[in-house]
Design a protein around this motif. Structure first.
Motif, PDB file in Angstrom:
ATOM      1  N   UNK A  54      55.847  42.925  48.724  1.00 59.41           N
ATOM      2  CA  UNK A  54      54.888  43.317  47.684  1.00 59.41           C
ATOM      3  C   UNK A  54      55.173  44.673  47.026  1.00 59.41           C
ATOM      4  N   UNK A  76      66.095  45.187  48.764  1.00 57.65           N
ATOM      5  CA  UNK A  76      66.758  45.387  47.460  1.00 57.65           C
ATOM      6  C   UNK A  76      66.141  44.473  46.398  1.00 57.65           C
ATOM      7  N   UNK A  77      65.909  43.220  46.771  1.00 59.55           N
ATOM      8  CA  UNK A  77      65.314  42.259  45.825  1.00 59.55           C
ATOM      9  C   UNK A  77      63.943  42.729  45.366  1.00 59.55           C
ATOM     10  N   UNK A  78      63.169  43.191  46.348  1.00 59.19           N
ATOM     11  CA  UNK A  78      61.797  43.611  46.029  1.00 59.19           C
ATOM     12  C   UNK A  78      61.808  44.825  45.104  1.00 59.19           C
ATOM     13  N   UNK A  79      62.645  45.807  45.433  1.00 60.35           N
ATOM     14  CA  UNK A  79      62.687  47.016  44.602  1.00 60.35           C
ATOM     15  C   UNK A  79      63.221  46.705  43.200  1.00 60.35           C
ATOM     16  N   UNK A  80      64.027  45.662  43.111  1.00 59.85           N
ATOM     17  CA  UNK A  80      64.551  45.291  41.808  1.00 59.85           C
ATOM     18  C   UNK A  80      63.444  44.780  40.892  1.00 59.85           C
ATOM     19  N   UNK A  81      62.399  44.224  41.497  1.00 60.92           N
ATOM     20  CA  UNK A  81      61.296  43.666  40.696  1.00 60.92           C
ATOM     21  C   UNK A  81      60.094  44.599  40.610  1.00 60.92           C
ATOM     22  N   UNK A  82      60.148  45.690  41.360  1.00 61.75           N
ATOM     23  CA  UNK A  82      58.989  46.591  41.397  1.00 61.75           C
ATOM     24  C   UNK A  82      58.977  47.513  40.177  1.00 61.75           C
ATOM     25  N   UNK A  83      57.892  48.248  40.048  1.00 62.61           N
ATOM     26  CA  UNK A  83      57.763  49.185  38.929  1.00 62.61           C
ATOM     27  C   UNK A  83      57.832  50.622  39.457  1.00 62.61           C
ATOM     28  N   UNK A  85      60.290  52.432  39.837  1.00 64.23           N
ATOM     29  CA  UNK A  85      61.400  52.578  40.797  1.00 64.23           C
ATOM     30  C   UNK A  85      62.331  53.709  40.358  1.00 64.23           C
TER      31      UNK A  85
ATOM     32  N   UNK B 124      53.579  39.180  38.892  1.00 57.39           N
ATOM     33  CA  UNK B 124      53.447  40.646  38.972  1.00 57.39           C
ATOM     34  C   UNK B 124      53.447  41.211  37.557  1.00 57.39           C
ATOM     35  N   UNK B 127      53.187  47.758  34.683  1.00 54.85           N
ATOM     36  CA  UNK B 127      52.092  48.721  34.496  1.00 54.85           C
ATOM     37  C   UNK B 127      51.974  49.224  33.059  1.00 54.85           C
ATOM     38  N   UNK B 182      65.548  47.103  33.601  1.00 53.30           N
ATOM     39  CA  UNK B 182      65.522  48.512  33.991  1.00 53.30           C
ATOM     40  C   UNK B 182      66.900  49.031  34.418  1.00 53.30           C
ATOM     41  N   UNK B 183      67.693  48.166  34.986  1.00 53.95           N
ATOM     42  CA  UNK B 183      68.990  48.601  35.501  1.00 53.95           C
ATOM     43  C   UNK B 183      70.132  47.965  34.717  1.00 53.95           C
ATOM     44  N   UNK B 187      70.251  40.959  39.680  1.00 56.23           N
ATOM     45  CA  UNK B 187      70.288  40.361  41.012  1.00 56.23           C
ATOM     46  C   UNK B 187      70.076  38.846  40.942  1.00 56.23           C
ATOM     47  N   UNK B 212      62.789  49.787  29.581  1.00 57.42           N
ATOM     48  CA  UNK B 212      61.537  49.164  30.032  1.00 57.42           C
ATOM     49  C   UNK B 212      60.583  49.055  28.858  1.00 57.42           C
ATOM     50  N   UNK B 246      58.665  39.293  36.591  1.00 60.63           N
ATOM     51  CA  UNK B 246      58.935  40.213  37.704  1.00 60.63           C
ATOM     52  C   UNK B 246      58.534  39.618  39.052  1.00 60.63           C
ATOM     53  N   UNK B 249      53.198  38.422  43.242  1.00 61.36           N
ATOM     54  CA  UNK B 249      52.602  39.275  44.279  1.00 61.36           C
ATOM     55  C   UNK B 249      51.287  38.644  44.745  1.00 61.36           C
ATOM     56  N   UNK B 250      50.915  38.886  46.011  1.00 61.40           N
ATOM     57  CA  UNK B 250      49.702  38.230  46.512  1.00 61.40           C
ATOM     58  C   UNK B 250      48.421  38.799  45.895  1.00 61.40           C
TER      59      UNK B 250
END
Lengths: 116, 351
Positions: A54, A76-83, A85, B124, B127, B182-183, B187, B212, B246, B249-250
């Motif tokens: 999450x 790594x996968x999670x951080x790639x989709x997080x905000x 970062x 997700x 923001x 962003x990068x 992946x 972004x 993205x 998320x739960x």
């Protein structure tokens, strides 16, 4: 350093810094430490229970000299989709507290969920 | 309409075990789950991960625990609505409930047990302050009908398989496809990354990396977005649709709008008695609930389910005599097909 305890500094989401004693003999991670000291409201951190699913425990590591555990594919996968970062982002739930992390400093990333 | 005694929302381990405890009291159960298979996260996300805190199992794989639970509840013949999300609830005059899913399937029961775990997995959202105002007005988190984007200018954001695959697919439909990430690395599957590169070379995809989407503009619908580039600063692009992809998320989901008392993304229950919510007849068990001292553990959910069905029995059978709890070691279990499972009796012979 007391036996089985290290010093960890955590900056919360309000910008307040907390110097904490963190146990190393409980297989605890940074996310759990934040919850144990109630540094973030319940329900805003560790939502997935610490399974790198999450990113609610994302934090910025400010002590590059300390050797952190390598990132797993899931992290790594999670951080790639997080905000929000950054280069030094990690998931707190994946950083387990060990003696070699004495002096660890992290800042909690902002809460990223949009409230409806 | 599907009718049952206890309608269980969530077919994770706690929801499944509720069927067993209800079955012992001769109560029938029906389960609703947004996922296409029973087992919740254990089956869908981490079936191969070992769990160490289930009593009697030094270690059990998550998927194996679900298989065992399914076997354990089989005598009580549960029925399922899978791949559908419980959307609305209506209380009838007699105190019973009708729960309708997002696909319109209706369920009727005198008792509803919410065992939704962490909730349903929702897209997700990035923001961006104003994003909620533009939902379904040019902002979509899921692509349902690709032809909806015919001849439109679209921006897809994200760097995973979903963002890559839809960017590739929509080049043949949309007027203009921009992929914002962003990068500089993606992946996704190597093949998809190569295809995107090729389409960028051909001018079919406009690729913006280290970027972004930070603002959305428009009167009644999306008209343009502001994109922030790490080094080059901000620029604004005219678009018809902004599609952030993205992952999930739960979230508590539509249950949050059912009038239940919610605290910190969980349903407040009375743990002193039976895990009832503020609405009589609706219970919440497992990770979805909260009370002082709550522990989000599967075994705590099993306990909560066991207590909860005792109260459910009284609601369903208001005129019945006092319920006497029986030990399965003593009385065995009798399935709804009449088959009884019990310990073999010792053979006695006269001397």
């Amino acid at each position: 350093m007391k036996e089985n305890t290290i010093k960890v500094t955590i900056t919360d989401r309000e910008g307040k810094t907390h110097k904490l004693d963190a146990p190393t003999d409980m297989n605890m991670n940074v996310m759990e430490l934040v919850r144990a000291y109630e540094l973030a409201p319940e329900g805003t951190i560790g939502i997935c229970g610490g399974m790198a699913m999450c990113a609610s425990c994302q934090c910025y590591v400010e002590t590059p000299e300390l050797e952190l555990p390598e990132m797993s594919m899931e992290e790594e996968d999670m951080l790639d989709q997080a905000f929000y970062v950054k280069e030094n982002s990690r998931l707190g739930c994946q950083i387990y507290l060990k003696d070699e992390l004495d002096g660890l400093k992290v800042e909690l990333a902002p809460e990223s969920e949009i409230s409806e | 309409m599907i009718k049952t005694d206890i309608l269980i929302i969530g077919a994770g381990p706690v929801g499944l075990f509720t069927v067993f405890e209800a079955g012992l009291l001769k109560l029938r159960c029906h389960l609703i789950d947004a996922l296409p298979i029973p087992g919740g996260q254990l089956a869908e996300i981490y079936p191969k991960k070992p769990i160490y805190d289930i009593p009697g199992y030094p270690s059990v794989l998550a998927g194996e625990l679900i298989t065992n639970l399914e076997e354990q509840i089989a005598p009580f013949q549960p029925t399922y609505t899978l791949g559908e999300r419980a959307e609305t609830i209506k209380k009838l005059d007699d105190g019973s409930f009708v729960v309708t899913t997002n696909k319109g399937t209706e369920h009727h029961a005198p008792v509803v047990a919410i065992a939704g775990g962490l909730g349903s997995f929702e897209p997700r959202k990035p923001p961006i302050k104003e994003i909620v105002d533009y939902e379904d007005k040019g902002v979509e988190y899921i692509i349902r009908e690709p032809n909806f984007y015919k001849d439109k200018k679209i921006i897809i954001a994200g760097g995973g398989d979903s963002a890559l695959d839809w960017s590739i697919f929509l080049t043949s439909i949309a007027k203009e496809v921009t992929l914002v990430h962003r990068r500089t690395e993606f992946r996704g599957a190597l093949d998809s990354v190569e295809k995107v590169k090729e389409l960028v070379k051909k001018g079919k995809i406009n690729l913006l990396t280290e970027s972004e989407v930070v603002e959305i503009h428009g009167q009644d619908k999306v008209e343009s977005v502001t994109i922030k580039h790490t080094q080059e600063g901000n620029k604004t692009l005219e678009v018809d649709h902004f599609i952030p992809l993205f992952g999930l998320s739960p979230k508590l989901g539509p249950i949050a709008n059912w009038g239940l008392e919610i605290e910190k993304n969980a349903i407040v229950v009375d743990n002193a008695t039976d895990y009832s919510t503020n609405i009589p007849g609706i219970f919440a068990i497992g990770d979805v609930n909260t009370y002082p001292g709550k522990l989000k553990l599967i075994l705590c959910g099993f306990h909560e389910a066991t207590i909860m069905v005792q109260s459910a029995y009284k609601i369903i059978n208001p005129d019945a005599k006092k319920l006497v709890m029986k030990y399965t070691t003593v009385s065995g279990i009798t399935g709804f097909d009449g088959v009884k499972k019990e310990q073999q009796k010792a053979v006695t012979t006269k001397i």
